[in-house]
Design a protein around this motif. Structure first.
Motif, PDB file in Angstrom:
ATOM      1  N   CYS A  31       8.352   1.388   4.152  1.00 37.43           N
ATOM      2  CA  CYS A  31       7.301   0.416   4.463  1.00 37.43           C
ATOM      3  C   CYS A  31       7.467  -0.087   5.897  1.00 37.43           C
ATOM      4  O   CYS A  31       8.572  -0.489   6.295  1.00 37.43           O
ATOM      5  N   ARG A  32       6.380  -0.047   6.660  1.00 39.75           N
ATOM      6  CA  ARG A  32       6.449  -0.516   8.041  1.00 39.75           C
ATOM      7  C   ARG A  32       6.651  -2.026   8.102  1.00 39.75           C
ATOM      8  O   ARG A  32       7.256  -2.550   9.036  1.00 39.75           O
ATOM      9  N   LEU A  33       6.187  -2.756   7.088  1.00 41.35           N
ATOM     10  CA  LEU A  33       6.220  -4.210   7.121  1.00 41.35           C
ATOM     11  C   LEU A  33       7.591  -4.766   6.754  1.00 41.35           C
ATOM     12  O   LEU A  33       8.146  -5.611   7.458  1.00 41.35           O
ATOM     13  N   ARG A  53      10.355  -2.660   5.616  1.00 42.83           N
ATOM     14  CA  ARG A  53      11.379  -1.620   5.785  1.00 42.83           C
ATOM     15  C   ARG A  53      11.980  -1.156   4.464  1.00 42.83           C
ATOM     16  O   ARG A  53      12.979  -0.441   4.451  1.00 42.83           O
ATOM     17  N   HIS A  67       7.023  -5.246  -1.591  1.00 45.56           N
ATOM     18  CA  HIS A  67       7.644  -6.158  -0.614  1.00 45.56           C
ATOM     19  C   HIS A  67       8.659  -7.098  -1.274  1.00 45.56           C
ATOM     20  O   HIS A  67       8.728  -8.295  -0.977  1.00 45.56           O
ATOM     21  N   LEU A 105       1.381  -2.398  -0.931  1.00 43.29           N
ATOM     22  CA  LEU A 105       0.976  -1.243  -0.135  1.00 43.29           C
ATOM     23  C   LEU A 105       0.940  -0.022  -1.039  1.00 43.29           C
ATOM     24  O   LEU A 105       1.927   0.277  -1.728  1.00 43.29           O
ATOM     25  N   THR A 129       7.100   6.436   7.915  1.00 46.02           N
ATOM     26  CA  THR A 129       6.939   4.987   7.920  1.00 46.02           C
ATOM     27  C   THR A 129       5.465   4.675   7.693  1.00 46.02           C
ATOM     28  O   THR A 129       4.601   5.066   8.490  1.00 46.02           O
ATOM     29  N   CYS A 130       5.163   4.000   6.583  1.00 44.86           N
ATOM     30  CA  CYS A 130       3.788   3.776   6.145  1.00 44.86           C
ATOM     31  C   CYS A 130       3.366   2.336   6.376  1.00 44.86           C
ATOM     32  O   CYS A 130       4.146   1.400   6.133  1.00 44.86           O
ATOM     33  N   GLY A 131       2.129   2.167   6.830  1.00 47.56           N
ATOM     34  CA  GLY A 131       1.545   0.847   7.011  1.00 47.56           C
ATOM     35  C   GLY A 131       0.112   0.836   6.528  1.00 47.56           C
ATOM     36  O   GLY A 131      -0.427   1.851   6.065  1.00 47.56           O
ATOM     37  N   GLU A 132      -0.537  -0.315   6.647  1.00 41.04           N
ATOM     38  CA  GLU A 132      -1.921  -0.424   6.195  1.00 41.04           C
ATOM     39  C   GLU A 132      -2.866   0.433   7.040  1.00 41.04           C
ATOM     40  O   GLU A 132      -3.855   0.953   6.533  1.00 41.04           O
ATOM     41  N   THR A 133      -2.581   0.569   8.319  1.00 40.28           N
ATOM     42  CA  THR A 133      -3.510   1.247   9.225  1.00 40.28           C
ATOM     43  C   THR A 133      -2.995   2.573   9.764  1.00 40.28           C
ATOM     44  O   THR A 133      -3.789   3.423  10.158  1.00 40.28           O
ATOM     45  N   CYS A 176       0.543   5.641   9.925  1.00 40.38           N
ATOM     46  CA  CYS A 176       1.844   6.141   9.477  1.00 40.38           C
ATOM     47  C   CYS A 176       2.465   6.938  10.617  1.00 40.38           C
ATOM     48  O   CYS A 176       1.764   7.442  11.503  1.00 40.38           O
TER      49      CYS A 176
END
Length: 463
Positions: free
Chosen positions: A368-370, A372, A390, A406, A449-453, A455
């Motif tokens: 997770c990018r937010l 980790r 999270h 996420l 590394t994945c995020g909402e907007t 990767c």
């Protein structure tokens, strides 16, 4: 550490008794020479619960003073409390300070004296310390050697080896006797052997101690009795589990109902715990504790001692296999669950069995990018997917304003990884299957590394 001080001359009776001893019956101890050796006294007591510290210190010091009489006086003292002899000197606070002072030219003492070998050393400890004594010019005086130890003397070398083996044997023999006695007391008598009371129970009087001398001193046995406040919670937990409920849902309902967790219900005996809420491990520990059947169970989590020459903590506790448990032959205290229900609870499996066709190719490769954290696998609308909560679990109530989860679908992730690999100059790998993509990431030690907007491909954290 304490500095020795001379006793004043106000004790007339002691001086009179000393001077009035008839010659020939008792040999007067010669006075310590002012210009004699300066001694550092070392002593140790292992447990303050079963030994009086001051009495133990006094007889050790008396033995040391008798040994050095006429050769010098004790000027400084080092005494360890609640430290096992199996601990090496660097592992004992006062002994470690004493050894550190060897190299100090202003240490203030010329020799070290002990009152008894077994109180100071065990096994080969002394043999490993003697080079430090010799290198710093510090003598070691032992009562068993009747003075300073001299390794140039063959008899002294043999004495050290004999005393070391004897000291180690004494520890092993005492431990074996104590463990065998506890085994018999738990199995044949169902005796409570100490420790914090189990959640759901309280300790009540169980009569006088069977040892006549302990009974004469007023010592009494104790046993478990259901706690009217917490026992209903334990019964409810077992009843809910028997219906097939998951451990997390049981913990979540306890938290939502405001039921105090064990560490909060008995905060005085649990100062090392936060006592904030019920957790998965807390509920699981209750469901797995056979003492709730009314039987006394011993040796579920025995202590293991690390050999002194190996790294790691000196004493650890590990869960023993069920065949190593010692179960009382009779009911020792009122049960909170029947034996049949307890055994049935152990077979409850609330998690769904793995279904055919559910495969997750990228387990452990997504971050997770937010926050980790690693993404966990989940089945979403008939397709494999991954999510990050999270740090939130179903045990705790959902707080207001919490970040939303996420979610990443595996089919979309496959196309995304192919694009990322193509952007990195590896267009030939764009046609790889999901399994081949996952193998490639593991071989190259890469994670997504994945995020909402967006990767990205990043190096995996070092192991």
């Amino acid at each position: 550490m304490s500095v020795d001080s001379d006793v004043g001359g106000d004790d007339l009776l002691t001086r009179w008794v000393t001077q009035a001893r008839p010659a020939g019956r008792l040999r007067r101890r010669p006075a310590d020479g002012v210009g004699g050796l300066r001694f550092a006294f070392y002593g140790r007591v292992s447990t303050v619960d079963f030994q009086e510290r001051e009495s133990s210190r006094r007889w050790q010091r008396d033995a040391a003073e008798e040994l050095i009489a006429g050769h010098g006086r004790i000027v400084v003292e080092y005494f360890d409390t609640s430290r096992s002899r199996r601990l090496s000197w660097p592992g004992r606070p006062q002994a470690a300070v004493l050894v550190d002072r060897f190299a100090d030219p202003d240490r203030g003492f010329d020799a070290v004296v002990v009152g008894e070998y077994e109180r100071a050393f065990c096994g080969t400890q002394l043999l490993s310390l003697l080079p430090q004594f010799e290198a710093c010019g510090v003598q070691l005086w032992l009562p068993e050697a009747h003075g300073p130890l001299d390794l140039g003397d063959a008899s002294h070398r043999a004495l050290v080896m004999l005393l070391g083996a004897q000291s180690k044997r004494e520890v092993l023999r005492a431990r074996w006797r104590a463990l065998q006695a506890m085994r018999g007391q738990a199995r044949d008598e169902g005796r409570f052997l100490g420790g914090r009371p189990l959640y759901g129970y309280r300790l009540v009087d169980a009569g006088p101690h069977p040892n006549p001398m302990h009974a004469k001193w007023g010592r009494r046995l104790q046993r478990y009795d259901p706690d009217p406040v917490t026992a209903p919670t334990v019964r409810w937990i077992f009843a809910q589990r028997l219906t097939g409920r998951s451990v997390s849902s049981i913990a979540a309902e306890l938290n939502s109902n405001g039921v105090p967790c064990p560490s909060r219900a008995d905060a005085a005996r649990n100062p090392h715990r936060a006592g904030t809420a019920w957790g998965l491990t807390t509920v699981r520990a209750i469901l797995m504790n056979a003492k709730y059947t009314g039987r006394q169970v011993w040796n579920r989590q025995p202590a293991h001692h690390t050999p002194p020459h190996l790294p790691g903590p000196f004493k650890t506790q590990r869960w023993a296999a069920t065949e190593q448990w010692v179960v009382s032959r009779q009911i020792a205290h009122p049960p909170l669950v029947s034996e049949q229900d307890f055994i049935a609870v152990q077979a409850v499996q609330a998690l769904p069995a793995p279904r055919a066709g559910r495969h997750y190719q990228f387990v452990g490769l997504l971050r997770c990018r937010l926050c980790r954290r690693r993404l966990e696998s989940c089945w979403s609308h008939g397709r494999p997917a991954y999510r990050c909560q999270h740090g939130h679990t179903s045990v705790k109530p959902r707080p207001s304003g919490r970040r939303r989860n996420l979610y990443v679908r595996e089919d979309q992730l496959v196309e995304l990884i192919r694009i990322l690999l193509a952007d990195g100059g590896t267009a030939a790998r764009a046609a790889l299957t999901p399994q081949q993509l996952a193998d490639h990431l593991r071989q190259q030690r890469l994670v997504v590394t994945c995020g909402e907007t967006r990767c990205s491909l990043d190096p995996a954290a070092p192991v």
